[in-house]
Design a protein around this motif. Sequence first.
Motif, short mmCIF file in Angstrom:
data_model
loop_
_atom_site.label_atom_id
_atom_site.label_comp_id
_atom_site.label_asym_id
_atom_site.label_seq_id
_atom_site.Cartn_x
_atom_site.Cartn_y
_atom_site.Cartn_z
N THR A 177 0.76 -1.20 -0.18
CA THR A 177 0.26 -0.15 0.04
C THR A 177 1.00 1.17 -0.07
O THR A 177 0.15 2.35 -0.09
N SER B 254 -12.47 -5.83 9.59
CA SER B 254 -12.56 -6.09 8.31
C SER B 254 -11.92 -5.17 7.20
O SER B 254 -11.61 -4.12 7.84
N LEU B 255 -11.71 -5.51 6.14
CA LEU B 255 -10.70 -4.76 5.33
C LEU B 255 -11.86 -3.79 4.67
O LEU B 255 -12.78 -3.75 4.24
N GLY B 256 -11.10 -2.49 3.90
CA GLY B 256 -11.61 -1.66 2.84
C GLY B 256 -12.86 -1.05 3.42
O GLY B 256 -12.79 -0.52 4.67
N ARG B 257 -14.01 -0.98 2.73
CA ARG B 257 -15.06 -0.31 3.10
C ARG B 257 -15.86 -0.83 3.98
O ARG B 257 -16.77 -0.19 4.56
N ASP B 258 -15.67 -2.04 4.25
CA ASP B 258 -16.39 -2.72 5.48
C ASP B 258 -15.64 -2.51 6.97
O ASP B 258 -16.13 -3.00 7.91
N GLN B 259 -14.57 -1.74 6.87
CA GLN B 259 -13.81 -1.46 8.12
C GLN B 259 -14.71 -0.98 9.09
O GLN B 259 -15.22 -1.37 10.39
N ASP C 67 -5.42 -1.93 7.14
CA ASP C 67 -6.79 -2.62 6.50
C ASP C 67 -7.49 -1.88 5.53
O ASP C 67 -8.23 -2.34 4.87
N ASN C 68 -7.35 -0.56 5.64
CA ASN C 68 -8.02 0.36 4.67
C ASN C 68 -7.51 1.64 4.49
O ASN C 68 -7.25 2.20 5.56
N LYS D 212 -15.55 6.80 0.14
CA LYS D 212 -15.19 6.63 -1.47
C LYS D 212 -14.64 7.94 -1.98
O LYS D 212 -14.99 8.91 -1.78
#
Length: 303
Positions: A21, A230-235, A255-256, A261
Amino acid sequence: MPLTMNRDVFITAAVTGSGATQDKSPHVPRSPQQIAEAAIDAARAGAAIVHCHVRDPETGAPSRDVRYYREVTERIRAADVDVVLNLTAGMGGDIVFGSSNAPLPLNPAGTDMVGASERMAHIADCLPEICTLDCGTMNFAEADYVMTNTPGMLRAMGQMMTDLGVKPEIEAFDTGHLWFAKQLVAEGILTSPALVQLCMGVPWGAPNDLNTFMAMVNNVPSDWNWSAFSLGRDQMPFVAASVLAGGNVRVGLEDNLFLKKGVLASNAQLVERAVGIIDRMGANIIGPDAVRKKLGLTKREPK
């Protein structure tokens, strides 16, 4: 089983990780100074624990260099804000095979497989309150990469953590990892109550649907302490889900990368967002001293 919401929540900020990243956001810290500053900012924003990897300061590639961990530790310990230090011990278990038709010899690009003592060298030197123990081997996103943590390796590393007086944070990517964690406690290698991090949505571990999440939660012994992410948009949805299910919270750039967005986040901003969610749920956010008392941790200076 009925849900019992956690009313006293601690937040962990995972500030950089080891994923690729480093060129996806200018906020991903690379140097020990940047990693320490990100951790300190996260602590000021409300994180009681900071979870740290280190990277090569020039390339941003993941590193196991003890000198970098030492600098991060010393900078965090010297800060004017208190925080519980959690260093990864997950590095050094990476195997990348050759092609599907010729898996051997191993691909040297990305393969980093060393023994238990070398994987624990920075933990013995820095003496954080917590370090991670990835409790299983797993296919991990890429085609020929395996995150490798054999039962023998985990027993050796777990015993070193116990002997050093460093609390293992059991990173569980699937239900079998929790099964083995309970075995380590039964054998006396780890002490109870243990500390668990439920890692949801990491390919190809436990998917982050709520049915799977509750299966993970229900496999954690009732007297253990646990967090989830959780990863990304579900963090951020998993901030709420974890508190509602009785757990604690992890957020951060490991993780995110996004606040929403199209908007890149800093670690402190992600912690602030989590604080807002937890506060609106009516729960209290506890600080580092309360976490040390809750988890039986001892704050020490590096050797």
